[in-house]
Design an enzyme around this catalytic site. Structure first.
Site, short mmCIF file in Angstrom:
data_model
loop_
_atom_site.label_atom_id
_atom_site.label_comp_id
_atom_site.label_asym_id
_atom_site.label_seq_id
_atom_site.Cartn_x
_atom_site.Cartn_y
_atom_site.Cartn_z
N ALA A 29 -1.56 0.75 -9.98
CA ALA A 29 -2.44 1.33 -8.98
C ALA A 29 -3.61 0.42 -8.71
CB ALA A 29 -2.95 2.69 -9.45
N ASN A 30 -4.33 0.72 -7.65
CA ASN A 30 -5.60 0.05 -7.38
C ASN A 30 -6.73 0.92 -7.90
OD1 ASN A 30 -4.14 -1.85 -5.89
ND2 ASN A 30 -5.70 -1.93 -4.31
#
Ligand code: C5P
Length: 219
Positions: A29-30
């Site tokens: 994920a970011n």
């Protein structure tokens, strides 16, 4: 919702991170709290817009008074965005993962002594660029974000041209600024006419100011 300068306008907002599965229990994920995108959706709705809020798994809850579409992956976000068109304007505040795991496993990858898994990646679609370059039903105003740690203005100006959007909201997210995950933001608005440097202010105030500018642009 009451009447306002955006009454009757349909505006799409993307927000939050995307999650790209490795297997059913793991993902990449970011880092994104979704705070700025949520504040923008709230500010647009407060001016009377019908907001379609396409959000990944964010830390903050979506605002009241918007149409919420929840997704996890970048590919799902693109689908949801395209399904929401046409729109008068679109604001892409999501932190989309640039890559997904090429062949994510349908079952949990077992820990196997001494053998480390190797992940292969595939490129995700660029949602902002895809929508900016649509021939039919391109929103009249497309706004992207550029979170940079170096050469903020130069990189954001190049990004505006490369992606084909109308405005870029650029900010410096170097750790020392405390902007990522924080309550304040310091942005530059880059348009066809040049750039504006906005003072450091709360993410709510950035959102309100951007919503006012969008209302002026949509007339
Ligand atoms: O290229 P970069 O990720 O820095 O661009 C940031 C802008 O592009 C943001 O507006 C972000 O929401 C959008 N974006 C997107 N789809 C991607 C990557 C970025 O919409 N796959």
């Amino acid at each position: 919702l009451g009447q306002g300068s955006l009454t009757g306008k349909r505006i799409l907002v993307t927000s939050g991170p995307t999650h790209e599965p490795i297997d059913p229990v793991r993902y990449i994920a970011n880092r994104s709290s979704g705070a700025q995108g949520t504040a923008i959706a709230h500010a647009l709705a407060a001016l009377g817009a019908h907001v379609i809020f396409v959000t990944g798994p964010a830390d903050v809850p979506p605002p009241q008074g918007v149409q919420v579409v929840r997704i996890e992956t970048a590919q799902q976000m693109l689908q949801a965005v395209e399904a929401a068109l046409p729109a008068d304007a679109a604001v892409f505040a999501a932190a989309v993962a640039d890559w997904r795991v090429a062949s994510s496993s349908g079952s949990k990858i077992k820990k196997d002594a001494g053998r480390l898994p190797v992940l292969e990646f595939a490129e995700n679609p660029d949602i902002l660029a895809t929508v900016s370059q649509r021939k039919a039903d391109r929103p009249g105003l497309v706004v992207g974000f550029a979170a940079e740690t170096d050469d903020v203005i130069a990189n954001a100006t190049a990004k505006r041209a490369r992606k084909g959007c109308d405005w870029i909201v650029a900010n410096d997210v170097s750790p020392a600024t405390g902007i990522m995950g924080g309550t304040e933001n310091a942005v530059h608005l880059i348009t066809a006419h040049g750039r504006e440097d906005w003072p450091r202010m709360s993410k709510q105030d950035v959102a309100a100011r951007l919503a006012t500018r969008i209302a002026q642009a949509l007339g």
